[in-house]
Each structure stands twice: as C-alpha cells, then as structure tokens.
Scaffold this active site. Sequence first.
Site, short mmCIF file in Angstrom:
data_model
loop_
_atom_site.label_atom_id
_atom_site.label_comp_id
_atom_site.label_asym_id
_atom_site.label_seq_id
_atom_site.Cartn_x
_atom_site.Cartn_y
_atom_site.Cartn_z
N LYS A 112 -77.39 -34.55 -53.37
CA LYS A 112 -76.92 -34.36 -51.99
C LYS A 112 -78.05 -33.78 -51.16
O LYS A 112 -78.93 -33.10 -51.68
CB LYS A 112 -75.73 -33.40 -51.95
CG LYS A 112 -74.85 -33.57 -50.74
CD LYS A 112 -73.98 -34.82 -50.85
CE LYS A 112 -73.16 -35.09 -49.62
NZ LYS A 112 -72.11 -36.09 -49.86
N SER A 354 -71.36 -47.75 -52.17
CA SER A 354 -72.80 -47.46 -52.13
C SER A 354 -73.48 -47.99 -53.40
O SER A 354 -74.58 -48.54 -53.35
CB SER A 354 -73.05 -45.95 -52.05
OG SER A 354 -73.16 -45.55 -50.70
P1 NAD Z 1 -68.09 -37.70 -39.45
O1 NAD Z 1 -69.19 -36.86 -38.99
O2 NAD Z 1 -68.11 -39.18 -39.18
O3 NAD Z 1 -66.69 -37.13 -38.86
C1 NAD Z 1 -66.27 -35.81 -39.05
C2 NAD Z 1 -64.99 -35.59 -38.25
O4 NAD Z 1 -64.52 -34.25 -38.50
C3 NAD Z 1 -65.21 -35.69 -36.73
O5 NAD Z 1 -64.06 -36.22 -36.10
C4 NAD Z 1 -65.39 -34.22 -36.33
O6 NAD Z 1 -65.08 -33.96 -34.96
C5 NAD Z 1 -64.38 -33.56 -37.26
N1 NAD Z 1 -64.64 -32.13 -37.44
C6 NAD Z 1 -65.83 -31.51 -37.58
N2 NAD Z 1 -65.66 -30.19 -37.67
C7 NAD Z 1 -64.33 -29.98 -37.61
C8 NAD Z 1 -63.51 -28.82 -37.65
N3 NAD Z 1 -64.03 -27.60 -37.76
N4 NAD Z 1 -62.17 -28.98 -37.55
C9 NAD Z 1 -61.63 -30.20 -37.42
N5 NAD Z 1 -62.35 -31.34 -37.37
C10 NAD Z 1 -63.67 -31.21 -37.46
O7 NAD Z 1 -67.95 -37.43 -41.02
P2 NAD Z 1 -67.33 -38.37 -42.14
O8 NAD Z 1 -68.40 -39.22 -42.69
O9 NAD Z 1 -66.07 -38.97 -41.66
O10 NAD Z 1 -67.02 -37.27 -43.25
C11 NAD Z 1 -65.86 -36.46 -43.19
C12 NAD Z 1 -65.63 -35.84 -44.55
O11 NAD Z 1 -65.50 -36.88 -45.52
C13 NAD Z 1 -66.76 -34.93 -45.06
O12 NAD Z 1 -66.24 -33.90 -45.83
C14 NAD Z 1 -67.58 -35.87 -45.92
O13 NAD Z 1 -68.36 -35.18 -46.88
C15 NAD Z 1 -66.47 -36.67 -46.55
N6 NAD Z 1 -66.92 -37.96 -47.07
C16 NAD Z 1 -67.39 -38.93 -46.25
C17 NAD Z 1 -67.83 -40.13 -46.80
C18 NAD Z 1 -68.32 -41.25 -45.94
O14 NAD Z 1 -68.60 -42.34 -46.49
N7 NAD Z 1 -68.41 -41.10 -44.65
C19 NAD Z 1 -67.78 -40.34 -48.19
C20 NAD Z 1 -67.28 -39.33 -48.99
C21 NAD Z 1 -66.85 -38.14 -48.42
#
Ligand code: NAD
Length: 420
Positions: A112, A354
């Site tokens: 990571k 991925s």
């Molecule tokens: P992103 O940046 O696209 O979106 C994050 C969302 O969370 C946004 O809507 C943001 O406004 C909101 N957010 C941020 N801080 C916040 C808070 N304090 N309270 C409420 N909402 C809040 O991120 P993502 O890629 O969608 O990832 C979201 C989660 O999913 C993370 O924990 C990430 O590690 C996990 N994840 C994502 C992926 C992926 O492929 N994108 C894969 C595995 C895990």
Amino acid sequence: MSVSEPSVENLNVLTSTQSIIKEALEKLGYGTEMYELLREPLRTLTVRFPVRMDNGTVKVFTGYRAQHNDAIGPTKGGIRFHPDVTEDEVKALSLWMSIKCGIANLPYGGGKGGVICDPRDMSFREQERLARAYVRAISQLVGPTKDIPAPDVMTNSQVMAWMMDEYSRIREFDSPGFITGKPVVLGGSLGRDTSTARGVAICIREAAKHSLIKLQGSRVVVQGFGNAGSYLAKFMHDSGAKVIGISDAYGALYDERGLDIDGLLERRDSFGTVTKLFKNTITNKELLELDCDILVPAAIENQITLQNAANIKAKIVVEAANGPTTMEATRILTENGVLLVPDVLGNAGGVIVSYFEWVQNNQGYYWTEEEVSTRLEELMIRSFDTVYKTALARSIDMRLAAYMVGVRRMAEAVELRGWV
Ligand code: NAD
C-alpha cells in the site's frame, strides 16, 4: 461491560489489525514466530519529495510505500492521496491487502502507498507533478514483478496514467504492468472502475440470501459517494433496491422514498462530492443510524465504533471501505444479529480485477467486459462461500473467519520457503 467501566476503544487500525491476525494464526495453530513475521510489513519506505506548485513555490510532501509480505508473489495495493495519511495507516492497509489476496487466492502479498496531501486544494497540473514525483521517489522499490500499485482514496485512472508514464520513462520501456486501474486505452481492464462496487454488490446478494432478505424493495444506505460508493448505489438502485441515503465528506442525503441515484451520479464531482449542492442534508452520524436493511460504509476508517454500534439498525453491513468498523463495534453488531461482511472480503472485487488487468498486461491480450465480470463473479462467490462456511463451522464472526482464510496461504508459503 458495566456502565461505570470506561470503555477504551482501539482506533489504531494497525494494532487492531495485528490483534486479529494474531488470533487467526493462533486458531490455525501457528506459533509466535509466524506472528512476529506477519505483524508488520517486511519493508516500509518513507519518502520526502519536492513538488513545484503553480505559483512558483516548492512544497515538500511526505509519502509512504509499505510491502507486507512477498512469500506468495509480488506485493499489490493502492496509493492514497489524503491529508490524514499516516505510516501506521499505510502499514495496516498493506496487511489488509495480504488478507484480501489470500481470500481471493491471488498470487500476491499486500502492499500500500500514501501521500499526505489534499488533492482537492491542488490544480490538475499540481496533482500530475505530485504523482510523478512520488513515483520517482519510490521507483527503486516497485515494479511489475515486485510491487504493483493501484488507485485508492482520491487517486483515479488519470493519476495511474501519469504514474505509469513516469515509471515507463524511468525504466525506458513501456510498463503497463507496473500499475493497475489505468484508463482502458493505456492497458486498463474493462470493468476495473466498477469492480469494487460489483464485488460489494455480489456480497450483498449472497448475504441477503443467507439473511432471507429480498433485495427487491430493500432499503439501502451508502456512506461515501466516490468510486466504491457511487457505483454501488447505482447497482443497488438498478437491481430494484431503494437507496434511501448516501453521503460524502460534507454531509448526507436522505429520502425514505429512494434517492434519484442517476441524477446524483451526474452531479457528483471527481472526488465523490455531491451533498454541497443541497440544502436539506443530514449528518454522516445520522446517516449510519438510519432505519434500513443494508448499510454499506464506503468512505473511510472508524465510522462504526463503540459510540454508535448499538444504534445501527441495518440487518446486513457490507464494508466497501477499508476498516470502517472497529473490533469492538464488530462484536456489538455480531451480538445484535447483524450479518457483517468485512472489508477484506467485501471490497476484494477491486484487487481481483486489478489482478485481471495485470494478467492481461503481461499477456498483451485483452478480455471482453463479459469475461472480466464472469471471472469476478466466480471468484467473489467462491471467496464469500469459503469465509461464510468457515464462520459457521467455527462459530466465529465473518471478520475472524476472513482473516483465517486470508492468512493461511501466506503462512503456508512462508513455511515452505523456510522463513519460519
Ligand atoms: P473516493 O475518494 O473515490 O471516495 C471517497 C468518498 O468518501 C467520497 O464521497 C468522500 O467525500 C467520502 N468521504 C471522505 N471522507 C469522509 C468522511 N469523513 N465522512 C464521510 N464521507 C467521507 O474513494 P474510493 O476509491 O471510493 O474508496 C472509498 C473506500 O473504499 C476507501 O476506504 C478505500 O480504501 C476503499 N476501497 C476502494 C477501492 C477502489 O477500487 N476504489 C478498492 C478497495 C477498497
């Protein structure tokens, strides 16, 4: 616990992950040496690097790259751009990636990366310079057969494109397999952008079957409207469920009749922000406690804690975010009969596709979207089944079961290599 006893909750994602890995290894019959090796990443690099800002000044940023364990194969995991990134968080995320890859049977260990920054305050070109500078700083440690990054919070396919280009320039050959989550024209996989949400939706479907909940007409709440949350909301909406609540970092929207998800998708920005456009919002805290059937935390860590776990009304919680529920909250939800699908299983769809992207890059042969989604479906269902059956057989919660399934292969590989 009596009311007078002060409850001290562990919100450190690294130490709480270590404790569950320890428990999983003990249940599998491994001794302390195995735990000693697996409780921390094998390598964690801290980098400081300068970036020229648009106004001519130079800003120095701090970033990390952690590689948990490479006994099974190269390490793999996303890169996060966020002001709250810490070394412990990046390490914990790398441990989670190992468990995820173990559950899905992928030939990787976990990795990571993260940079302490707020891309929302940076211009497009500043973000590009930051992405390229970070790759230069970590380039010795990463590579298509060593450690393969991907997107995470506030990084997307455009950032992956800059990073791939920078790495290819350093190595002096085209290296699409260096990073996944790329735009399709640069070697990305069809279906990668929606893969995490698809995996979550598959877990919801499987969990609903076991909980005897009909998805059609069920009430769904999603915290976070970024890559994971917004697509998930769309899939649930399209499958006939009623998405009654969504949120972003600034607030939440609620409508018991169901929200207009297509309209919200059109209006959200590239960081997943949409609530700022509305006057009638509720808080994220209120959102999590809404009366609903299915709750999907898809934003950040430590959202369901001792403070609010008892108020959660959902019957199923599927974690799309990494680490949204503390260990103590997991216990409370389980005691209250909530079926909790943990992050390491719930959001594994992202790393699965991925992996497919990396395989396609290595082969130079690209699959149809249908092939990607059939293979994703197969792997997710198998992963869910294995974890669910382990939980039933051992009378343990799904999180501990997932860790047992996930860590087993890595421990085996470590032993076979003669490391422990
Ligand atoms: P992103 O940046 O696209 O979106 C994050 C969302 O969370 C946004 O809507 C943001 O406004 C909101 N957010 C941020 N801080 C916040 C808070 N304090 N309270 C409420 N909402 C809040 O991120 P993502 O890629 O969608 O990832 C979201 C989660 O999913 C993370 O924990 C990430 O590690 C996990 N994840 C994502 C992926 C992926 O492929 N994108 C894969 C595995 C895990």
